[in-house]
Design a protein around this motif. Structure first.
Motif, PDB file in Angstrom:
ATOM      1  N   LEU A   1      15.749 -11.461  78.363  1.00 37.62           N
ATOM      2  CA  LEU A   1      15.594 -10.389  77.383  1.00 37.62           C
ATOM      3  C   LEU A   1      16.830  -9.506  77.253  1.00 37.62           C
ATOM      4  CD1 LEU A   1      11.940  -9.344  78.287  1.00 37.62           C
ATOM      5  CD2 LEU A   1      12.666 -10.672  76.286  1.00 37.62           C
ATOM      6  N   GLU A   2      17.893  -9.819  77.986  1.00 33.42           N
ATOM      7  CA  GLU A   2      19.140  -9.069  77.826  1.00 33.42           C
ATOM      8  C   GLU A   2      19.637  -9.214  76.381  1.00 33.42           C
ATOM      9  OE1 GLU A   2      20.912  -7.090  79.692  1.00 33.42           O
ATOM     10  OE2 GLU A   2      19.870  -7.300  81.626  1.00 33.42           O
TER      11      GLU A   2
ATOM     12  N   THR B   1      13.720 -11.654  70.169  1.00 30.46           N
ATOM     13  CA  THR B   1      12.406 -11.050  70.370  1.00 30.46           C
ATOM     14  C   THR B   1      12.525  -9.634  70.938  1.00 30.46           C
ATOM     15  OG1 THR B   1      12.196 -12.042  72.570  1.00 30.46           O
ATOM     16  CG2 THR B   1      11.280 -13.268  70.707  1.00 30.46           C
ATOM     17  N   VAL B   2      13.750  -9.088  70.928  1.00 31.56           N
ATOM     18  CA  VAL B   2      13.967  -7.710  71.366  1.00 31.56           C
ATOM     19  C   VAL B   2      14.575  -6.916  70.213  1.00 31.56           C
ATOM     20  CG1 VAL B   2      14.248  -8.297  73.799  1.00 31.56           C
ATOM     21  CG2 VAL B   2      16.259  -8.247  72.310  1.00 31.56           C
ATOM     22  N   THR B   3      14.330  -5.623  70.235  1.00 36.79           N
ATOM     23  CA  THR B   3      14.782  -4.763  69.140  1.00 36.79           C
ATOM     24  C   THR B   3      16.229  -4.306  69.295  1.00 36.79           C
ATOM     25  OG1 THR B   3      13.946  -2.802  70.293  1.00 36.79           O
ATOM     26  CG2 THR B   3      12.453  -3.905  68.751  1.00 36.79           C
ATOM     27  N   ASN B   4      16.801  -4.453  70.495  1.00 37.37           N
ATOM     28  CA  ASN B   4      18.163  -3.964  70.719  1.00 37.37           C
ATOM     29  C   ASN B   4      19.215  -5.057  70.672  1.00 37.37           C
ATOM     30  OD1 ASN B   4      17.139  -5.053  73.101  1.00 37.37           O
ATOM     31  ND2 ASN B   4      18.227  -3.610  74.440  1.00 37.37           N
ATOM     32  N   ALA B   5      18.862  -6.235  70.152  1.00 37.31           N
ATOM     33  CA  ALA B   5      19.856  -7.280  69.916  1.00 37.31           C
ATOM     34  C   ALA B   5      20.527  -7.035  68.567  1.00 37.31           C
ATOM     35  CB  ALA B   5      19.200  -8.654  69.935  1.00 37.31           C
ATOM     36  N   ASN B   6      21.819  -7.246  68.508  1.00 31.43           N
ATOM     37  CA  ASN B   6      22.590  -7.006  67.291  1.00 31.43           C
ATOM     38  C   ASN B   6      22.975  -8.341  66.660  1.00 31.43           C
ATOM     39  OD1 ASN B   6      24.104  -5.848  65.261  1.00 31.43           O
ATOM     40  ND2 ASN B   6      25.916  -5.555  66.544  1.00 31.43           N
ATOM     41  N   VAL B   7      22.281  -8.717  65.586  1.00 32.67           N
ATOM     42  CA  VAL B   7      22.564  -9.961  64.878  1.00 32.67           C
ATOM     43  C   VAL B   7      23.370  -9.630  63.631  1.00 32.67           C
ATOM     44  CG1 VAL B   7      21.566 -11.967  63.710  1.00 32.67           C
ATOM     45  CG2 VAL B   7      20.459 -11.022  65.745  1.00 32.67           C
ATOM     46  N   ALA B   8      24.483 -10.291  63.468  1.00 32.17           N
ATOM     47  CA  ALA B   8      25.365 -10.035  62.323  1.00 32.17           C
ATOM     48  C   ALA B   8      24.606 -10.234  61.014  1.00 32.17           C
ATOM     49  CB  ALA B   8      26.580 -10.953  62.379  1.00 32.17           C
ATOM     50  N   PRO B   9      24.874  -9.389  60.000  1.00 39.54           N
ATOM     51  CA  PRO B   9      24.142  -9.485  58.728  1.00 39.54           C
ATOM     52  C   PRO B   9      24.196 -10.858  58.083  1.00 39.54           C
ATOM     53  CG  PRO B   9      25.355  -7.433  58.828  1.00 39.54           C
ATOM     54  CD  PRO B   9      25.789  -8.231  60.027  1.00 39.54           C
TER      55      PRO B   9
ATOM     56  N   LYS C   1      10.658  -3.360  77.791  1.00 45.68           N
ATOM     57  CA  LYS C   1      10.473  -2.138  76.997  1.00 45.68           C
ATOM     58  C   LYS C   1      11.102  -2.266  75.618  1.00 45.68           C
ATOM     59  CE  LYS C   1      14.592   0.299  78.767  1.00 45.68           C
ATOM     60  NZ  LYS C   1      15.075  -0.790  79.652  1.00 45.68           N
ATOM     61  N   ASN C   2      12.019  -3.208  75.443  1.00 42.84           N
ATOM     62  CA  ASN C   2      12.704  -3.390  74.165  1.00 42.84           C
ATOM     63  C   ASN C   2      12.114  -4.530  73.337  1.00 42.84           C
ATOM     64  OD1 ASN C   2      14.728  -1.371  74.726  1.00 42.84           O
ATOM     65  ND2 ASN C   2      15.647  -2.839  76.145  1.00 42.84           N
ATOM     66  N   MET C   3      11.030  -5.138  73.795  1.00 41.99           N
ATOM     67  CA  MET C   3      10.476  -6.291  73.090  1.00 41.99           C
ATOM     68  C   MET C   3       9.721  -5.890  71.826  1.00 41.99           C
ATOM     69  SD  MET C   3       8.987  -8.901  75.950  1.00 41.99           S
ATOM     70  CE  MET C   3       8.719 -10.142  74.662  1.00 41.99           C
ATOM     71  N   LEU C   4       9.734  -6.790  70.852  1.00 42.16           N
ATOM     72  CA  LEU C   4       8.831  -6.652  69.721  1.00 42.16           C
ATOM     73  C   LEU C   4       7.408  -6.725  70.269  1.00 42.16           C
ATOM     74  CD1 LEU C   4      10.521  -9.164  67.249  1.00 42.16           C
ATOM     75  CD2 LEU C   4      10.661  -6.675  67.158  1.00 42.16           C
ATOM     76  N   PRO C   5       6.529  -5.811  69.889  1.00 43.12           N
ATOM     77  CA  PRO C   5       5.150  -5.854  70.410  1.00 43.12           C
ATOM     78  C   PRO C   5       4.464  -7.190  70.171  1.00 43.12           C
ATOM     79  CG  PRO C   5       5.566  -3.762  69.330  1.00 43.12           C
ATOM     80  CD  PRO C   5       6.767  -4.628  69.053  1.00 43.12           C
ATOM     81  N   SER C   6       4.792  -7.830  69.065  1.00 42.51           N
ATOM     82  CA  SER C   6       4.146  -9.100  68.734  1.00 42.51           C
ATOM     83  C   SER C   6       4.583 -10.245  69.626  1.00 42.51           C
ATOM     84  CB  SER C   6       4.437  -9.458  67.271  1.00 42.51           C
ATOM     85  OG  SER C   6       5.834  -9.579  67.070  1.00 42.51           O
ATOM     86  N   MET C   7       5.611 -10.044  70.441  1.00 41.51           N
ATOM     87  CA  MET C   7       6.100 -11.103  71.322  1.00 41.51           C
ATOM     88  C   MET C   7       5.660 -10.907  72.771  1.00 41.51           C
ATOM     89  SD  MET C   7       7.711 -13.334  69.557  1.00 41.51           S
ATOM     90  CE  MET C   7       7.469 -13.231  67.784  1.00 41.51           C
ATOM     91  N   LYS C   8       4.872  -9.863  73.025  1.00 43.23           N
ATOM     92  CA  LYS C   8       4.370  -9.585  74.373  1.00 43.23           C
ATOM     93  C   LYS C   8       2.912 -10.037  74.462  1.00 43.23           C
ATOM     94  CE  LYS C   8       5.572  -5.625  76.266  1.00 43.23           C
ATOM     95  NZ  LYS C   8       5.806  -4.177  76.488  1.00 43.23           N
ATOM     96  N   TYR C   9       2.698 -11.128  75.186  1.00 38.32           N
ATOM     97  CA  TYR C   9       1.360 -11.662  75.337  1.00 38.32           C
ATOM     98  C   TYR C   9       0.919 -11.521  76.792  1.00 38.32           C
ATOM     99  CZ  TYR C   9       3.517 -14.067  71.384  1.00 38.32           C
ATOM    100  OH  TYR C   9       4.229 -14.356  70.254  1.00 38.32           O
ATOM    101  N   GLU C  10      -0.356 -11.498  76.995  1.00 39.92           N
ATOM    102  CA  GLU C  10      -0.882 -11.513  78.360  1.00 39.92           C
ATOM    103  C   GLU C  10      -0.492 -12.801  79.052  1.00 39.92           C
ATOM    104  OE1 GLU C  10      -5.211 -11.359  80.674  1.00 39.92           O
ATOM    105  OE2 GLU C  10      -5.083 -10.937  78.534  1.00 39.92           O
ATOM    106  N   TYR C  11      -0.436 -13.898  78.314  1.00 40.67           N
ATOM    107  CA  TYR C  11      -0.234 -15.218  78.894  1.00 40.67           C
ATOM    108  C   TYR C  11       1.218 -15.669  78.929  1.00 40.67           C
ATOM    109  CZ  TYR C  11      -0.410 -16.273  73.864  1.00 40.67           C
ATOM    110  OH  TYR C  11      -0.208 -16.265  72.503  1.00 40.67           O
ATOM    111  N   GLY C  12       2.133 -14.982  78.253  1.00 40.55           N
ATOM    112  CA  GLY C  12       3.520 -15.423  78.221  1.00 40.55           C
ATOM    113  C   GLY C  12       4.413 -14.403  77.541  1.00 40.55           C
ATOM    114  N   VAL C  13       5.703 -14.675  77.583  1.00 41.53           N
ATOM    115  CA  VAL C  13       6.708 -13.783  77.017  1.00 41.53           C
ATOM    116  C   VAL C  13       7.501 -14.551  75.963  1.00 41.53           C
ATOM    117  CG1 VAL C  13       8.681 -12.286  77.501  1.00 41.53           C
ATOM    118  CG2 VAL C  13       6.901 -12.604  79.222  1.00 41.53           C
TER     119      VAL C  13
END
Length: 354
Positions: free
Chosen positions: A288-289, A305-313, A125-137
């Motif tokens: 995806l954690e 590839t998830v929106t809730n990961a916090n990457v330092a600036p 549910k937190n994935m970037l839509p562009s990283m969700k494929y029918e054939y893979g993650v």
């Protein structure tokens, strides 16, 4: 773009690719196995990637929760061949396979893998839509960029395009990576002005640099050692790898290609005959954690590839991409790669490397 788009959208990709290693945990046969959450067999490359899968995904989110995790390490051609050989068996030997974007698409089109069941992956549910494929993650992503050693290539001559990279003037100071043949041919095609499916034009340009004396390295790691030693001064590589090499003290810089960089996605697929399918979904969910994604950004320089990961600036500044770079992103044509892969590999092995 649909939720299960088989391609990778030009803008959305950056908005939001053998022997069994053995059990990662070995417990007492009666007590620990009775408490086991299950088993999952992960097909993966070896080296740093396998080590970081264990460190960032397997140990904290699976093994510590009672899962028995087995890594089946080999190159992806060998693992794909093994999947093909096992395709008619009711039960295969792996539950999850790590592959790059073109090869995730390939094994699905060949009928070797199953559609991803996102309802069994809560963290999806937190994935970037562009990283969700029918054939893979999608697991991690970056882009292919020109790289150079400033101790070998003067800043005034530093490449700013794929065309600059594939210039015969470099002679044996140009390094090319054997296992990156698909991306190298496409980058050369872009350098020749022929687009991502201009394979013949790419091959013609590559033959010119081969005749001029370019060096061919078997792996990414060997290419890095060539840069470090000053054997070569220029080539192409994932931006994420450049960050890793800089962290390791290798003199290397990256530039954004004026043609637009080729996107790179590495992710996971699930064989149709996976012996432990529930283990597959558990593994992908653990991948995806947020903490697992954050640590891969730190350790490998790839984008989450998830929106809730916090990457330092400061880290995001090094591994991320500017909006104008995203606008010019070039995506591999997976269908064309699949259709022509045999002839591309045959040309690469029998003519280019000869």
């Amino acid at each position: 773009m649909t939720k299960f788009d088989k391609g990778i959208g030009r803008r959305s990709v950056l908005k939001g690719m053998a022997a069994t290693a053995g059990l990662s945990t070995l417990g007492m046969p009666s007590i620990v196995r009775a408490q086991s959450a299950g088993t999952v067999v992960m097909g993966t490359w070896g080296g740093d990637y396998a080590r970081l899968l264990n460190k960032n995904i397997e140990q904290p989110f699976l093994i510590d929760k009672g899962w028995d995790v087995i890594q089946d390490q080999a190159g992806d051609p060998e693992r794909r061949a093994k999947m093909m050989a096992e395709r008619r068996l009711p039960t295969g030997t792996t539950d999850v396979q790590g592959l790059n974007g073109p090869n995730m698409y390939q094994v699905y089109e060949l009928g070797l893998t199953q559609p991803i069941q996102y309802d069994k992956i809560p963290n999806a549910k937190n994935m970037l839509p562009s990283m969700k494929y029918e054939y893979g993650v999608g697991h991690i992503y970056s882009a292919m960029v020109p790289v150079y050693n400033p101790d070998v290539i003067p800043e005034a001559e530093a490449p700013t395009s794929y065309k600059d990279v594939f210039d015969p003037k470099w002679g044996d100071k140009l390094g090319i990576i054997d296992i990156q043949y698909q991306y190298t041919i496409v980058a050369a095609a872009l350098a020749a002005g022929a687009g991502v499916t201009g394979f013949k034009e790419g091959e013609e340009l590559l033959m010119k640099v081969r005749e001029a004396g370019c060096r061919i390295y078997p792996t990414n790691e060997a290419f890095a050692q060539g840069l470090k030693a000053g054997e070569i001064g220029v080539g192409i590589m994932w931006k994420a790898r450049v960050v890793q090499w800089q962290n390791a003290g290798i003199p290397v810089k990256a530039a954004w290609p004026s043609e637009g960089a080729i996107s790179y996605v590495s992710g996971f697929v699930v064989p149709k005959n996976a012996p432990h399918p529930e283990g597959a979904w558990a593994y992908i969910n653990a991948m995806l954690e947020p903490a697992a994604q954050e640590n891969f950004a730190i350790d490998m320089g790839y984008n989450p590839t998830v929106t809730n990961a916090n990457v330092a600036p400061d880290l995001n500044e090094r591994i991320g991409f500017k909006p104008e770079e995203v606008e010019k992103l070039n995506n591999m044509d997976y269908g064309a790669i699949l259709e022509h892969d045999v002839e591309l590999k045959t040309w690469w092995d029998r003519e280019f490397k000869a």
